[in-house]
Write a protein that holds these residues in place. Structure first.
Motif, PDB file in Angstrom:
ATOM      1  N   ASN A 240     -24.341  20.521  56.036  1.00 56.47           N
ATOM      2  CA  ASN A 240     -24.265  20.290  57.420  1.00 56.47           C
ATOM      3  C   ASN A 240     -23.770  19.035  57.612  1.00 56.47           C
ATOM      4  OD1 ASN A 240     -24.704  23.178  57.992  1.00 56.47           O
ATOM      5  ND2 ASN A 240     -26.722  22.815  58.734  1.00 56.47           N
ATOM      6  N   PHE A 241     -24.321  18.042  56.745  1.00 56.04           N
ATOM      7  CA  PHE A 241     -23.948  16.684  56.915  1.00 56.04           C
ATOM      8  C   PHE A 241     -22.786  16.188  56.442  1.00 56.04           C
ATOM      9  CE2 PHE A 241     -28.418  17.182  57.402  1.00 56.04           C
ATOM     10  CZ  PHE A 241     -28.974  16.260  58.740  1.00 56.04           C
ATOM     11  N   TYR A 242     -21.996  16.938  55.501  1.00 55.15           N
ATOM     12  CA  TYR A 242     -20.794  16.651  54.788  1.00 55.15           C
ATOM     13  C   TYR A 242     -19.836  17.919  54.897  1.00 55.15           C
ATOM     14  CZ  TYR A 242     -23.755  13.054  53.084  1.00 55.15           C
ATOM     15  OH  TYR A 242     -24.353  11.794  53.017  1.00 55.15           O
TER      16      TYR A 242
ATOM     17  N   VAL B 216     -19.287  11.828  43.772  1.00 53.99           N
ATOM     18  CA  VAL B 216     -19.831  11.668  45.137  1.00 53.99           C
ATOM     19  C   VAL B 216     -20.867  10.599  45.246  1.00 53.99           C
ATOM     20  CG1 VAL B 216     -21.311  12.918  46.853  1.00 53.99           C
ATOM     21  CG2 VAL B 216     -19.332  13.991  45.532  1.00 53.99           C
ATOM     22  N   ILE B 217     -21.734  10.570  44.016  1.00 54.20           N
ATOM     23  CA  ILE B 217     -22.755   9.683  43.857  1.00 54.20           C
ATOM     24  C   ILE B 217     -22.325   8.118  43.621  1.00 54.20           C
ATOM     25  CG2 ILE B 217     -24.673   8.747  42.485  1.00 54.20           C
ATOM     26  CD1 ILE B 217     -25.345  11.850  41.585  1.00 54.20           C
ATOM     27  N   THR B 218     -21.231   8.019  42.867  1.00 49.44           N
ATOM     28  CA  THR B 218     -20.762   6.520  42.673  1.00 49.44           C
ATOM     29  C   THR B 218     -19.946   6.272  43.876  1.00 49.44           C
ATOM     30  OG1 THR B 218     -18.833   7.573  41.276  1.00 49.44           O
ATOM     31  CG2 THR B 218     -20.891   6.792  40.041  1.00 49.44           C
ATOM     32  N   GLU B 219     -19.189   6.946  44.455  1.00 50.94           N
ATOM     33  CA  GLU B 219     -18.242   6.775  45.439  1.00 50.94           C
ATOM     34  C   GLU B 219     -18.963   6.222  46.643  1.00 50.94           C
ATOM     35  OE1 GLU B 219     -15.206   5.933  45.415  1.00 50.94           O
ATOM     36  OE2 GLU B 219     -14.111   7.009  43.937  1.00 50.94           O
TER      37      GLU B 219
ATOM     38  N   LEU C 253     -12.517  10.306  52.335  1.00 53.54           N
ATOM     39  CA  LEU C 253     -12.916  11.137  53.404  1.00 53.54           C
ATOM     40  C   LEU C 253     -13.603  12.267  53.050  1.00 53.54           C
ATOM     41  CD1 LEU C 253     -12.721  11.163  56.347  1.00 53.54           C
ATOM     42  CD2 LEU C 253     -10.504  12.530  56.220  1.00 53.54           C
ATOM     43  N   ALA C 254     -13.216  13.085  51.967  1.00 49.49           N
ATOM     44  CA  ALA C 254     -14.162  14.057  51.418  1.00 49.49           C
ATOM     45  C   ALA C 254     -15.462  13.817  51.176  1.00 49.49           C
ATOM     46  CB  ALA C 254     -13.407  14.910  50.352  1.00 49.49           C
ATOM     47  N   PHE C 255     -15.979  12.813  50.721  1.00 45.93           N
ATOM     48  CA  PHE C 255     -17.404  12.356  50.659  1.00 45.93           C
ATOM     49  C   PHE C 255     -18.191  11.549  51.791  1.00 45.93           C
ATOM     50  CE2 PHE C 255     -15.728  11.505  45.789  1.00 45.93           C
ATOM     51  CZ  PHE C 255     -15.391  13.007  45.761  1.00 45.93           C
TER      52      PHE C 255
ATOM     53  N   SER D 294     -18.183   3.315  54.389  1.00 48.08           N
ATOM     54  CA  SER D 294     -18.462   2.033  53.543  1.00 48.08           C
ATOM     55  C   SER D 294     -19.722   2.557  52.506  1.00 48.08           C
ATOM     56  CB  SER D 294     -19.336   1.020  54.184  1.00 48.08           C
ATOM     57  OG  SER D 294     -18.347   0.224  55.108  1.00 48.08           O
ATOM     58  N   SER D 295     -19.746   1.862  51.055  1.00 45.83           N
ATOM     59  CA  SER D 295     -20.415   2.206  50.263  1.00 45.83           C
ATOM     60  C   SER D 295     -21.786   1.656  50.522  1.00 45.83           C
ATOM     61  CB  SER D 295     -19.933   1.831  48.817  1.00 45.83           C
ATOM     62  OG  SER D 295     -20.100   0.434  48.603  1.00 45.83           O
TER      63      SER D 295
END
Length: 338
Positions: A190-192, A217-220, A234-236, A247-248
Motif C-alpha cells: 500500500n505504500f508502493y 529496490v534496496i540500493t536505489e 519513480l517505480a521505487f 531522494s535516497s
C-alpha cells in the motif's frame, strides 16, 4: 611434450581451493542472511536519532523517519531473497548490539579512509542527533565507491553499495537454484503503488530476475548508484507518506548533516548517556524483543503471535518515552533463536 616434473599438485584426496570469485549456494545464503540482519540493525539506530528530535514536524525528523520506515521494507525484501535460494535452515535474526567496539555489522569503514576522513570516525553506540551519529549514518548508506571485492568468504565491506554489488555477483551464479513462493512476505504494497511485486514467485532464471530487481529496490532507495545526486526511479518511490520520496537514504542523511553543520540543527532532548536499567529502558527492551520475535516468525513462514505493525508503533513510543525521561534508549532482543 610439456615438462610437468616440477609442477606441484595437491595431494590426492584433497580438494582444490575454491576460486575467490566462485560463490557457492551457501555463500549466497550467508550473505543474504547478513543483509537481513544489517537492515534490521539500522532501525533502532535510526529511531533513536529520530525520536531525540523534539519537533516531529521538523524536516530532519521526517527525513530520518522516512529512512527508518524504508529499512523495514529492505529487511523484508532481503528475507524474501534469502527464502528464494532454497535455504537449508531457517533465517536467524539477531542478536543486535550497539557498541563502539562491535561496530556496524558487516561493514568495515576503515576500508574507505577517504569517506571516514569526510564523515568522521563512526560510532555504533546509540545516541541522539549529532554529527557523530549523522556521520555514521552517512557511512552506512554510502554508495559503491570503488569496485568491491568479490571473494565470497568476505563478511565485511567498505560500504553497503559494495556489499550489494558483491551479492548480485554471487546471486547471478545460481540462477537455476532460485525457487519462488517460499515464505514470501509483502506488508508494504500500500505504500508502493508503482512498485509491483515485492516477492519472488518464479523459479530459475525468471526468479533470479525478480530477485535482482528486489536488490535494485534496496540500493536505489538506500545508496543510489553512484556518489552523484540521482533521483530514485519513480517505480521505487514511496507513494504514501515519504517526506522526500525521490531522494535516497544517503542524500537524506547528507542533507540533515549539512543543516546541522550550518547551524540549523533542530532542538533535541538531553539524556544521561550512562543511565542503564531504568524503567523506560526495560519496557523498550521487552517490546523490542517481542518485535524481533514477530519478525523472526514472519520471515520464517510461521504464525505471528504479536501483530508486527502494532509492535513497531509501540517500540517507537517506547523510544520517545526514554528520551522524554532523560535516558538514552536501550534495545535488547534476547538472543537469536531461529
Amino acid at each position: 611434450m610439456v615438462d610437468l616434473s616440477n609442477t606441484v599438485l595437491p595431494p590426492v584426496g584433497l580438494a582444490r581451493p575454491k576460486p575467490v570469485d566462485r560463490w557457492t549456494l551457501a555463500d549466497v545464503r550467508a550473505h543474504l542472511a547478513f543483509a537481513v540482519n544489517l537492515e534490521i540493525w539500522t532501525i533502532p539506530y535510526y529511531l533513536t536519532v529520530m525520536f531525540s528530535i523534539k519537533d516531529i514536524g521538523h524536516p530532519a525528523f521526517r527525513l530520518v523517519q522516512s529512512v527508518a520506515h524504508q529499512e523495514m521494507l529492505h529487511a523484508q525484501l532481503a528475507a524474501n531473497l534469502y527464502n528464494s535460494f532454497q535455504p537449508s535452515e531457517q533465517l536467524r535474526i539477531g542478536p543486535f548490539r550497539y557498541t563502539r567496539e562491535g561496530g556496524v555489522p558487516h561493514l568495515d569503514f576503515a576500508l574507505d579512509p577517504e569517506a571516514v576522513k569526510k564523515y568522521g570516525p563512526p560510532d555504533a553506540c546509540l545516541g541522539g542527533l549529532d554529527l557523530v551519529r549523522l556521520g555514521t549514518m552517512c557511512l552506512i548508506e554510502l554508495p559503491e565507491s570503488h569496485p568491491p571485492p568479490l571473494d565470497p568468504d568476505r563478511d565485511e565491506y567498505a560500504t553497503l553499495g559494495d556489499f550489494y554489488t558483491a551479492l548480485r555477483f554471487g546471486m547471478r551464479q545460481h540462477a537455476h537454484d532460485v525457487r519462488g513462493n517460499h515464505n514470501q512476505v509483502d506488508h508494504f504494497a500500500n505504500f508502493y503503488r508503482n512498485l509491483g511485486n515485492t516477492t519472488v514467485t518464479e523459479d530459475g532464471p525468471a526468479g533470479l530476475n525478480q530477485a535482482l530487481r528486489l536488490v535494485d529496490v534496496i540500493t536505489e532507495q538506500g545508496e543510489g548508484r553512484t556518489n552523484t545526486n540521482e533521483t530514485i526511479p519513480l517505480a521505487f518511490q514511496n507513494t504514501a507518506d515519504d517526506f522526500d520520496a525521490s531522494s535516497s537514504h544517503f542524500e537524506k542523511f547528507n542533507s540533515v548533516r549539512d543543516a546541522v553543520l550550518s547551524g540549523r540543527a533542530p532542538a533535541t532532548y538531553s539524556a544521561d548517556p550512562h543511565a542503564e536499567g531504568t524503567a523506560p529502558q526495560q519496557v523498550l527492551g521487552r517490546n523490542f524483543a517481542k518485535l524481533v520475535s514477530s519478525i523472526r516468525e514472519m520471515f520464517n513462514g510461521r504464525p505471528v503471535c504479536d501483530p508486527f505493525g502494532a509492535l513497531m508503533s509501540t517500540v517507537g513510543a517506547n523510544v520517545l518515552a526514554c528520551w522524554r525521561q532523560g535516558v538514552v534508549p536501550r534495545f535488547s532482543d534476547n538472543g537469536s533463536k531461529a
